[in-house]
Enzyme design. Structure first.
Site, PDB file in Angstrom:
ATOM      1  N   TRP A 128     -39.985  23.991   2.847  1.00  0.00           N
ATOM      2  CA  TRP A 128     -40.528  23.136   1.792  1.00  0.00           C
ATOM      3  C   TRP A 128     -41.982  23.546   1.555  1.00  0.00           C
ATOM      4  O   TRP A 128     -42.784  23.569   2.501  1.00  0.00           O
ATOM      5  CB  TRP A 128     -40.444  21.685   2.239  1.00  0.00           C
ATOM      6  CG  TRP A 128     -40.914  20.669   1.263  1.00  0.00           C
ATOM      7  CD1 TRP A 128     -40.639  20.609  -0.070  1.00  0.00           C
ATOM      8  CD2 TRP A 128     -41.756  19.546   1.553  1.00  0.00           C
ATOM      9  NE1 TRP A 128     -41.256  19.505  -0.637  1.00  0.00           N
ATOM     10  CE2 TRP A 128     -41.951  18.842   0.336  1.00  0.00           C
ATOM     11  CE3 TRP A 128     -42.350  19.051   2.704  1.00  0.00           C
ATOM     12  CZ2 TRP A 128     -42.711  17.692   0.252  1.00  0.00           C
ATOM     13  CZ3 TRP A 128     -43.112  17.906   2.638  1.00  0.00           C
ATOM     14  CH2 TRP A 128     -43.285  17.229   1.419  1.00  0.00           C
ATOM     15  N   ASP A 209     -38.019  17.803  10.818  1.00  0.00           N
ATOM     16  CA  ASP A 209     -38.186  17.150   9.517  1.00  0.00           C
ATOM     17  C   ASP A 209     -36.785  16.762   9.041  1.00  0.00           C
ATOM     18  O   ASP A 209     -35.996  17.622   8.649  1.00  0.00           O
ATOM     19  CB  ASP A 209     -38.851  18.121   8.534  1.00  0.00           C
ATOM     20  CG  ASP A 209     -39.127  17.478   7.180  1.00  0.00           C
ATOM     21  OD1 ASP A 209     -38.692  16.321   6.960  1.00  0.00           O
ATOM     22  OD2 ASP A 209     -39.753  18.135   6.325  1.00  0.00           O
ATOM     23  N   ALA A 211     -35.211  14.668   6.310  1.00  0.00           N
ATOM     24  CA  ALA A 211     -35.490  13.948   5.072  1.00  0.00           C
ATOM     25  C   ALA A 211     -34.225  13.573   4.305  1.00  0.00           C
ATOM     26  O   ALA A 211     -34.304  12.832   3.325  1.00  0.00           O
ATOM     27  CB  ALA A 211     -36.392  14.797   4.168  1.00  0.00           C
ATOM     28  N   LYS A 244     -34.762   9.380   0.162  1.00  0.00           N
ATOM     29  CA  LYS A 244     -33.518   9.852  -0.428  1.00  0.00           C
ATOM     30  C   LYS A 244     -32.340   8.964  -0.063  1.00  0.00           C
ATOM     31  O   LYS A 244     -31.618   8.466  -0.932  1.00  0.00           O
ATOM     32  CB  LYS A 244     -33.236  11.293   0.013  1.00  0.00           C
ATOM     33  CG  LYS A 244     -34.186  12.315  -0.582  1.00  0.00           C
ATOM     34  CD  LYS A 244     -35.484  12.394   0.186  1.00  0.00           C
ATOM     35  CE  LYS A 244     -36.426  13.448  -0.384  1.00  0.00           C
ATOM     36  NZ  LYS A 244     -37.725  13.448   0.306  1.00  0.00           N
TER      37      LYS A 244
END
Length: 395
Positions: A128, A209, A211, A244
């Site tokens: 990212w 991470d 997400a 999300k």
């Protein structure tokens, strides 16, 4: 004069792409660039359980006073359960609420800076882009490890492990817990285990991470890698986002969890996390975190949330399958079959920047220059349009 000395900052490529899309007058334009979930109508809906929880909160909430530097402890407890389940003693895990998953990432890097400012943060190539931007801004050393094979659009695990052999004690290895952004290509559980063994051998720390939990193979399945790492490593950091899977992007709801070697270390770890919150923004936002806590703590709300999340996940998988089938038909080859195997909102389809530009100019289809596209930006009617454009341009 201070402000006169400022120079223009690099423009965020995705935000710039959003502006180009807005200014495009074509009715047939398709936005596959922005990393936000959209339904078949192009709308980002509020989930049913969120609406129900907000109604309950509106009726029951009696104060808007601060909670705590770490946020409401009930939120941290709920997130530990959702992400880690019983893979580790929760007494070993400190937690703070953060402004979104990005806030959690930033605080993890701040923790790294406190603990070992001369250490290196290892990120996948690619990762990212904001990971790299934040690291550069903070002045932390960064090295990339090999990850994605652009020719096959799959993980090059042998190259990844070869890269990570250069990790030093005290370094941080940033891993994507599921639904790798931007590629959509994920490690297998066995491969995560081998990476954990290497991190342990090197004396490094993992930062996971996560997400997109619930967007890939399922809520529990998407947490399996993080839980495996927790069972194998003495210490670990986890940056989790609720943007999300709960659809609360603008509420900025994230959580940083820090797993210590023993529960005896947790008070110092927790105190340090609290200190970092105080230095950066004092008290974290509460509204989104409270909604998440309410949903995860109520059987009825949780069941409805999980059902809707599963609908979202299956919808994206259906679009992946449809796109792979359309591309196979229109290119008369299996070179894009990987799209159906990738997971999460994103895939890199292997187009060059020049081809991405042609697709945008000729067909009004907007994707990031590295050919990352947001699967959730498609619907059953636009999938054939994308497949036609890719088949025509990417020869």
């Amino acid at each position: 004069m201070m402000l006169n000395t400022l120079t223009p900052q690099p423009e965020d490529k995705i935000l710039a792409l959003m502006a180009l899309y807005r200014d495009d007058p074509r009715d047939t334009k398709i936005d596959l660039g922005v990393g936000v979930y959209k339904d078949a109508t192009g709308h980002t809906p509020i989930m049913r359980a969120i609406k129900a929880a907000e109604k309950q909160l509106w009726e029951a909430e009696t104060t808007k006073s601060y909670t705590a530097l770490s946020g409401d402890p009930a939120f941290g407890a709920a997130m530990k359960t959702m992400v880690l389940a019983d893979s580790v003693d929760h007494a070993r895990v400190g937690a703070i609420a953060t402004p979104g998953g990005t806030g959690a990432i930033r605080q993890a890097f701040e923790l790294m800076k406190l603990a070992n400012r001369h250490g290196t943060v290892w990120t996948s190539n690619p990762t990212w882009p904001n990971h790299l931007s934040i690291l550069k801004f903070m002045g932390l050393a960064n090295k990339e490890y090999a990850y994605f094979d652009a020719a096959t659009c799959t993980v090059d695990f042998d190259a990844m492990m070869a890269s990570l052999k250069d990790v030093k004690a005290g370094d941080m290895v940033l891993l994507h817990g599921c639904c790798h952004n931007p590629t959509g290509a994920n490690l297998t559980l066995d491969q995560y285990g081998l990476v954990a063994d290497l991190i342990l051998e090197k004396g490094a720390i993992a930062l996971v991470d996560i997400a997109y939990q619930g967007f890939g193979d399922g809520l529990e399945e998407d947490a399996a890698a993080t839980r495996l790492l927790a069972t194998k490593l003495p210490e670990m950091l986890i940056a989790a986002s609720c943007s999300k899977n709960f659809g609360i992007y603008r509420e900025r709801t994230g959580c940083l969890m820090a797993m210590s070697e023993t529960a005896d270390n947790t008070p110092v770890t927790q105190g340090t996390l609290n200190f970092l919150n105080r230095q950066n923004y004092s008290f974290p936002p509460d509204h989104g975190a409270r909604l998440v806590t309410m949903i995860l703590g109520d059987a009825t709300l949780k069941a409805d949330w999980m059902a809707e999340l599963e609908e979202v996940r299956l919808g994206m998988l259906g679009l992946r399958t449809q796109l792979a089938d359309e591309l196979r038909q229109q290119t008369n080859s299996d070179r894009f079959d990987f799209v159906a195997q990738h997971r999460g909102m994103f895939s890199r389809i292997g187009a060059s920047p020049e081809e991405v530009l042609k697709i945008r100019e000729e067909f009004g289809i907007y994707m990031v220059g590295d050919s990352r596209l947001n699967i959730a930006g498609l619907n059953a009617q636009t999938v054939p349009l994308l497949a036609h454009a890719v088949a025509k341009i990417c020869r």
